[in-house]
Write a protein that holds these residues in place. Structure first.
Motif, short mmCIF file in Angstrom:
data_model
loop_
_atom_site.label_atom_id
_atom_site.label_comp_id
_atom_site.label_asym_id
_atom_site.label_seq_id
_atom_site.Cartn_x
_atom_site.Cartn_y
_atom_site.Cartn_z
N ILE A 26 0.85 -1.19 0.00
CA ILE A 26 0.00 0.00 0.00
C ILE A 26 0.88 1.23 0.00
O ILE A 26 1.86 1.32 0.77
CB ILE A 26 -0.93 0.02 1.23
N GLY A 27 0.57 2.19 -0.85
CA GLY A 27 1.28 3.46 -0.84
C GLY A 27 0.84 4.33 0.31
O GLY A 27 -0.30 4.24 0.79
N SER A 28 1.72 5.22 0.76
CA SER A 28 1.42 6.02 1.95
C SER A 28 0.66 7.29 1.64
O SER A 28 0.28 8.00 2.58
CB SER A 28 2.70 6.37 2.69
N GLY A 29 0.44 7.61 0.35
CA GLY A 29 -0.39 8.81 0.17
C GLY A 29 -0.39 9.49 -1.17
O GLY A 29 -1.39 10.09 -1.55
N ASN A 30 0.69 9.47 -1.97
CA ASN A 30 0.68 10.20 -3.25
C ASN A 30 1.03 9.25 -4.38
O ASN A 30 1.36 8.09 -4.18
CB ASN A 30 1.65 11.39 -3.21
N ARG A 31 0.99 9.78 -5.61
CA ARG A 31 1.19 8.92 -6.78
C ARG A 31 2.62 8.41 -6.90
O ARG A 31 2.84 7.35 -7.48
CB ARG A 31 0.80 9.66 -8.05
N TYR A 32 3.59 9.15 -6.36
CA TYR A 32 4.96 8.65 -6.40
C TYR A 32 5.13 7.45 -5.46
O TYR A 32 5.86 6.51 -5.77
CB TYR A 32 5.93 9.76 -6.02
N ASP A 33 4.42 7.49 -4.32
CA ASP A 33 4.40 6.31 -3.46
C ASP A 33 3.74 5.14 -4.17
O ASP A 33 4.15 3.99 -4.01
CB ASP A 33 3.65 6.62 -2.16
N ASP A 34 2.70 5.43 -4.95
CA ASP A 34 2.02 4.36 -5.69
C ASP A 34 2.95 3.72 -6.72
O ASP A 34 2.92 2.50 -6.92
CB ASP A 34 0.76 4.89 -6.37
N VAL A 35 3.75 4.53 -7.40
CA VAL A 35 4.70 3.98 -8.38
C VAL A 35 5.71 3.08 -7.68
O VAL A 35 6.01 1.97 -8.12
CB VAL A 35 5.41 5.11 -9.15
N ALA A 36 6.26 3.56 -6.54
CA ALA A 36 7.21 2.73 -5.79
C ALA A 36 6.53 1.46 -5.28
O ALA A 36 7.15 0.39 -5.24
CB ALA A 36 7.78 3.54 -4.63
N THR A 37 5.26 1.58 -4.89
CA THR A 37 4.53 0.39 -4.42
C THR A 37 4.38 -0.62 -5.54
O THR A 37 4.55 -1.85 -5.34
CB THR A 37 3.15 0.81 -3.90
N GLU A 38 4.05 -0.16 -6.74
CA GLU A 38 3.90 -1.06 -7.88
C GLU A 38 5.24 -1.74 -8.21
O GLU A 38 5.28 -2.93 -8.56
CB GLU A 38 3.39 -0.29 -9.08
N ILE A 39 6.33 -1.00 -8.08
CA ILE A 39 7.65 -1.60 -8.31
C ILE A 39 7.93 -2.69 -7.29
O ILE A 39 8.42 -3.78 -7.62
CB ILE A 39 8.74 -0.51 -8.27
N LEU A 40 7.59 -2.42 -6.00
CA LEU A 40 7.81 -3.43 -4.97
C LEU A 40 6.97 -4.68 -5.24
O LEU A 40 7.44 -5.81 -5.04
CB LEU A 40 7.47 -2.84 -3.60
N VAL A 41 5.74 -4.50 -5.69
CA VAL A 41 4.89 -5.64 -6.01
C VAL A 41 5.54 -6.50 -7.09
O VAL A 41 5.58 -7.74 -7.00
CB VAL A 41 3.49 -5.16 -6.45
N ARG A 42 6.07 -5.87 -8.11
CA ARG A 42 6.69 -6.63 -9.19
C ARG A 42 7.99 -7.31 -8.72
O ARG A 42 8.34 -8.38 -9.22
CB ARG A 42 6.95 -5.71 -10.38
#
Length: 625
Positions: free
Chosen positions: A503-519
């Motif tokens: 889960i990202g902590s709040g903004n779209r840059y966290d979401d990009v890093a979260t997607e990278i971690l998932v992969r």
């Protein structure tokens, strides 16, 4: 008078003109002053190499002047002995040349018969055919046969000079090098006598008040030159000995000459050893009627050079000089153009000195960038530059080389995430044009899709429009997974404790890093899924009878905004703990550019803290081990 904006172009143009004029003046001085500069520079380089030996003699309680004289006399003795060996071998070779005249003439005649004579025969036959087609009504005429003069096919072989003429020619050709050697020895003596004083003056002239940087530069230059020349001297002597022994075994006359010549010429980069091989091969062709000796000679040179260049040299000093291969070639061409053969020999140490100066003196940084072997751009900078150009293929090729030795998580930590943060900085400053933004977004998506195990659901040509329309990279990449595995990115009926939520902590840059971690985790065959708090609420509000209770065992909360962006992450952690009381919650605090510090308080809801993708992946692997 203050400088106005209108005067700035004129100032820059004037500065460029002065730079061009100064460059032309320096080149002219180097070219016309080569007779003076070459001995001085050679003496300075030799002084750098011999200074440690002089200091060693001084430690043996010898005076400074005596130590210098002993070192210079030893150098002169070695050089004189080498020249005498080469000279005696040359004289012996000159005396033996008349014996090979008949063999040379026979082989030249054979080469003539195999090449020129056959071409002339083919041309004669072609002429007969053409004349036959053009001979209308001339069948009864007897063709005129041209008789070639008796000397037409003879091969002109130069007359060999007498031994005394050869000696006179050799001495006349050696006079200029001997004169240069004498000047070098004289200058070398005075440079070694005033070595410390000259170093202090050089530090004062170049470094000014920055004594530390200048001292480091001088020590670096001395160490690099000493290490390079000692290694090169050892290798060249070894190659010379191998060639000498090998040629003596195969039976080539004057094997000692060719061994010594190989050791000397190998100081000339790239072409020196092959020049020695060519000269030895010419003699081998003149000694025996057959071609066996010639082939053995060339084979010996090829085998020795390949073994040394591919096995010995990389292990011994490799890239110890700090020069790029292109810089070595270009510098050899440049200095040989300026100073001839001596410039070719001095090209590598001169270029090395310029690289060292460029690394430690700010005014000459450009030299270190252009001539050194250090990459001009870091890996994240290269990734970002290629992404702005839309060159995803080169990024992927470079990444696959990186992944041969390191993990996908390490690549994302050291290359991908810093490159995205560079892009984030430029986006905040509005330094990226819309066209560059489109190219960079498309390239980043292609790279992430290509490096992970997950295959995209659609071919590239069908995905191009959606890539350009959706400016949220994380949303687009997650949508690709949902298109394949469904809304919840996989089945709900799974083994207990087998799912990891990110889960990202709040903004779209966290979401990009979260997607990278998932992969990264899915690349490790871990069932990781990218969700938001809204997804968690929707899932718990809906009825999913097929879902496995307690399927989630670990949750990563990803923050890519640095320590200052964890405030929203703390709220996410509290909400997660209310809904998942038994899971392990990890705060993945990714450094933002050069920031590495942790937030002061993480709260009681966080079980572990990871400061990189690799560390988060390691925690996950330990959980499932």
């Amino acid at each position: 008078m203050p400088t106005t904006p209108d005067s700035q172009p004129y100032a820059s143009a004037s500065q460029r003109s002065l730079t061009l004029i100064a460059t032309g003046v320096v080149l002219a001085l180097l070219y016309f002053g080569k007779d003076v500069l070459v001995p001085i520079i050679l003496a300075l380089i030799l002084a750098l190499l011999m200074a440690p030996f002089v200091r060693l003699l001084q430690k043996m309680r010898l005076g400074h002047a005596y130590a210098v004289m002993i070192a210079v006399l030893l150098l002169a003795t070695i050089a004189t002995g080498l020249m005498m060996v080469i000279g005696s071998q040359i004289v012996h070779l000159a005396e033996s040349l008349p014996q090979y005249e008949r063999t040379v003439q026979a082989k030249l005649q054979l080469l003539h018969d195999l090449t020129i004579a056959r071409l002339e025969a083919m041309r004669g036959e072609a002429g007969k055919v053409i004349n036959a087609f053009g001979a209308n009504g001339s069948a009864g005429q007897v063709p005129q046969t041209q008789v070639a003069p008796p000397y037409a096919n003879a091969v002109d072989v130069s007359v060999f000079a007498s031994p005394w003429n050869a000696i006179r020619s050799v001495l006349s050709s050696l006079w200029s090098p001997l004169e240069t050697a004498g000047i070098v020895l004289v200058v070398l003596v005075f440079v070694l006598l005033e070595y410390e004083s000259l170093r202090d003056r050089f530090i004062r002239a170049i470094g000014g008040t920055d004594l530390r940087a200048t001292t480091v530069a001088i020590n670096d230059a001395g160490e690099r030159l000493s290490r390079f020349f000692v290694s090169q001297f050892s290798v060249n002597v070894g190659v010379g000995l191998a060639i000498w022994l090998g040629l003596a075994v195969v039976g080539l006359p004057n094997a000692l000459l060719w061994g010594a010549l190989t050791a000397v010429l190998r100081f000339v980069p790239y072409v020196g050893v092959w020049l020695a091989a060519l000269l030895a091969a010419l003699l081998a062709a003149a000694v025996t009627p057959g071609w066996t000796l010639l082939l053995l000679t060339l084979g010996l040179f090829v085998i020795v050079e390949v073994l040394v260049s591919q096995l010995v040299e990389p292990q011994l000093y490799g890239h110890a000089t700090g020069l790029s291969p292109l810089a070595v070639v270009v510098s050899a061409i440049f200095w040989s153009w300026l100073w001839g053969p001596m410039g070719l020999v001095l090209s590598t140490p001169l270029t090395l000195c310029m690289v060292v100066v460029g690394r430690h003196v700010r005014a000459f940084t450009l030299l270190g960038i252009l001539l050194g072997d250090t990459p001009a751009l870091t890996l994240p900078q290269r990734f970002y530059q290629r992404a702005l150009s839309g060159d995803a293929d080169e990024i992927i090729a470079s990444a696959r080389i990186f992944l041969r030795q390191r993990s996908f998580a390490r690549y994302c930590d050291t290359v991908l995430l810093p490159a995205l943060q560079l892009a984030q900085t430029d986006l905040a400053q509005k330094a990226i044009s819309p066209e560059q933004l489109v190219k960079a977004r498309t390239a980043v998506i292609r790279v992430i899709e290509s490096l992970g195990r997950e295959a995209p659901s659609q071919p590239r040509w069908r995905r191009r429009t959606s890539v350009l329309d959706d400016d949220n990279l994380a949303h687009y990449l997650r949508q690709q997974r949902e298109n394949v595995a469904g809304r919840w990115q996989g089945p709900l009926a799974v083994a207990p404790g087998s799912i990891v939520l990110c889960i990202g902590s709040g903004n779209r840059y966290d979401d990009v890093a979260t997607e990278i971690l998932v992969r990264i985790l899915r690349d490790l065959r871990i069932d990781a899924r990218h969700v938001s708090m809204q997804d968690v609420e929707d899932f718990q509000a809906e009825d999913h009878p097929e879902a496995t209770p307690n399927a989630v065992s670990m949750i990563h909360i990803v923050n890519a905004a640095g320590a200052g962006g964890w405030v929203s992450g703390e709220a996410v952690a509290r909400e997660i703990r209310k809904r998942f009381a038994e899971v392990v919650i990890t705060a993945v605090l990714l450094p933002h550019l050069l920031e590495t510090q942790e937030p002061s308080q993480l709260g009681a809801d966080i079980d572990r803290v990871a400061q990189s993708f690799e560390q988060a992946a390691q925690f996950t692997i330990e959980k499932f081990a």
